[in-house]
Design a protein around this motif. Structure first.
Motif, mmCIF file in Angstrom:
data_model
loop_
_atom_site.group_PDB
_atom_site.id
_atom_site.type_symbol
_atom_site.label_atom_id
_atom_site.label_comp_id
_atom_site.label_asym_id
_atom_site.label_seq_id
_atom_site.Cartn_x
_atom_site.Cartn_y
_atom_site.Cartn_z
ATOM 1 N N VAL A 122 1.939 -3.508 4.865
ATOM 2 C CA VAL A 122 2.454 -3.163 4.120
ATOM 3 C C VAL A 122 3.781 -3.073 4.409
ATOM 4 N N ASP A 123 4.941 -3.107 3.887
ATOM 5 C CA ASP A 123 6.202 -2.938 4.663
ATOM 6 C C ASP A 123 6.666 -2.059 4.914
ATOM 7 N N TYR A 147 -0.060 12.377 -0.890
ATOM 8 C CA TYR A 147 0.162 10.996 -1.886
ATOM 9 C C TYR A 147 0.334 9.592 -1.309
ATOM 10 N N LYS A 148 -0.071 9.176 -1.273
ATOM 11 C CA LYS A 148 -0.036 7.671 -0.243
ATOM 12 C C LYS A 148 0.809 6.628 -0.798
ATOM 13 N N PHE A 149 1.992 6.090 -0.606
ATOM 14 C CA PHE A 149 2.867 5.627 -1.603
ATOM 15 C C PHE A 149 3.528 4.364 -0.342
ATOM 16 N N ASN A 150 2.040 3.463 -1.200
ATOM 17 C CA ASN A 150 2.162 1.839 -0.250
ATOM 18 C C ASN A 150 2.960 0.700 -0.881
ATOM 19 N N ILE A 151 3.959 0.390 -0.470
ATOM 20 C CA ILE A 151 5.036 -0.438 -0.427
ATOM 21 C C ILE A 151 5.466 -1.845 0.060
ATOM 22 N N GLU A 152 5.179 -2.794 -1.144
ATOM 23 C CA GLU A 152 5.138 -4.099 0.054
ATOM 24 C C GLU A 152 6.329 -5.054 -0.941
ATOM 25 N N ILE A 183 -0.737 5.102 -4.384
ATOM 26 C CA ILE A 183 -0.894 3.868 -5.168
ATOM 27 C C ILE A 183 0.233 2.571 -4.644
ATOM 28 N N ASN A 184 0.359 1.549 -5.053
ATOM 29 C CA ASN A 184 0.304 -0.255 -4.384
ATOM 30 C C ASN A 184 1.502 -0.060 -5.530
ATOM 31 N N VAL A 185 2.325 -0.446 -4.768
ATOM 32 C CA VAL A 185 3.617 -0.700 -5.683
ATOM 33 C C VAL A 185 4.443 -2.278 -4.720
#
Length: 352
Positions: free
Chosen positions: A105-106, A114-119, A203-205
């Motif tokens: 992911v970018d 928390y981990k905020f995964n952002i693409e 959370i996946n964004v």
């Protein structure tokens, strides 16, 4: 490499790219801010060596053959890097997630445990140069059967558009119908499905970075009452290349779409505007009601944390949208086709 060496190297590549957005559309102020932010990236360790500088220049299409759309993608990512750095977030770029070793992911942000995964995805932009061509925009797919939709469009082309084009005043010499890009959103969502996982406390964004004009369309793709991707009416509306029905569980690892008009700050000159600050743009969170996390009601508090992690208009936008809908019901009209543009015009007048 020293900071001056980094700046000189980037400038050496950039000065040979006269059509580059940074050279073409930026005000003197925003170009100056660009170099200030290069310094920020250097001090943060992002541009510490020759390999990293080349990778950065390739991402912004500074070093190799220029591609406007790929550059806008790189600029959108850069805005997120700067936001993470300036807010002292723990972050990792091009992060490979657990059990997804062949993709990344970018950017991943770490905050509040928390981990905020952002693409980040940036659709292609149409460069409008001819004001004699009538632009025709169809905001979303309103018929599940594409042949039915085509029938109505053909009728417009035969009966309505010629009357406009052939008017004596000669305002328009032709017309262009913009493409409906709802399939592009589905493509992004399904791509993210291969990158995201279901790890707890995360959370996946999916970020969709567009122009202000496109904000209305992309919001419509997600929520329109006929085929909206995050609605029940999405069922039996879309098919993949093999003819298979696309279902909500094809992208149930994506928890949220973050819709933002970052592109607008880079495709034209805007005086007195800093295009490198994420907080200067309109951003709307669109929660996927069909994601595993949402349906199972797991880690629901992470959605509240997300509101504080990234700058956004979500609460205000929803409040004003509800108020506008109520007024629309009283007048027996729908406000959805125009509300986003009205919202941006009121709250982000420089970006409209």
């Amino acid at each position: 490499m020293t900071e001056n060496e980094v700046i000189n190297k980037i400038y050496g590549y950039l000065k040979n790219q006269n059509e580059h957005i940074i050279m073409e559309n930026m005000t003197n102020e925003s170009v100056s801010l660009f170099w200030e932010n290069i310094s920020v990236l250097y001090k943060a360790g992002v541009l510490q060596n020759n390999k990293a500088v080349k990778r950065f220049c390739d991402k912004l299409r500074i070093r190799t053959g220029y591609d406007r759309d790929q550059c806008l993608q790189g600029l959108s990512e850069m805005v997120f890097w700067l936001y993470a750095i300036k807010n002292s977030y723990t972050y990792e770029m091009d992060k490979k997630l657990k059990n997804q070793e062949n993709t990344d992911v970018d950017i991943q942000l770490l905050k509040y445990g928390y981990k905020f995964n952002i693409e980040i995805k940036t659709p292609k932009q149409v460069k409008e140069d001819d004001d004699k061509v009538l632009g025709v925009n169809i905001p979303f797919r309103s018929f599940k059967n594409k042949d039915t939709q085509k029938t109505y469009i053909d009728k417009l082309e035969k009966e309505v558009f010629p009357q406009i084009i052939n008017k004596p005043d000669g305002m328009y010499t032709g017309y262009n119908i913009s493409k409906i890009n709802d399939n592009k959103v589905i493509e992004y969502l399904r791509s993210c499905q291969t990158k995201f996982n279901y790890e707890a406390n995360s959370i996946n964004v999916l970020v969709i970075s567009v122009s202000s004009q496109q904000m209305q369309d992309y919001w419509g793709y997600i929520y329109n009452p006929f085929t909206g991707i995050f609605t029940e009416d999405f069922k039996n509306s879309f098919y993949d290349k093999s003819g298979k029905d696309v279902k909500h569980n094809d992208f149930d690892a994506v928890d949220v779409i973050y819709l933002t008009n970052i592109v607008e700050g880079h495709i034209r000159k805007i005086e007195g505007f800093d295009p490198w600050k994420l907080e200067n743009y309109c951003g709307i969170f669109c929660i996927n009601p069909f994601s595993v996390r949402t349906k199972d009601k797991k880690d629901i508090e992470v959605y509240e944390k997300l509101l504080n992690i990234l700058p956004n208009d979500t609460i205000l936008f929803e409040k004003e949208h509800d108020q506008a809908n109520q007024r629309g019901k009283e007048m027996n009209i729908s406000v959805d086709p125009i509300f986003m543009q009205e919202y941006i015009s009121e709250h982000y007048p420089k970006l409209i």
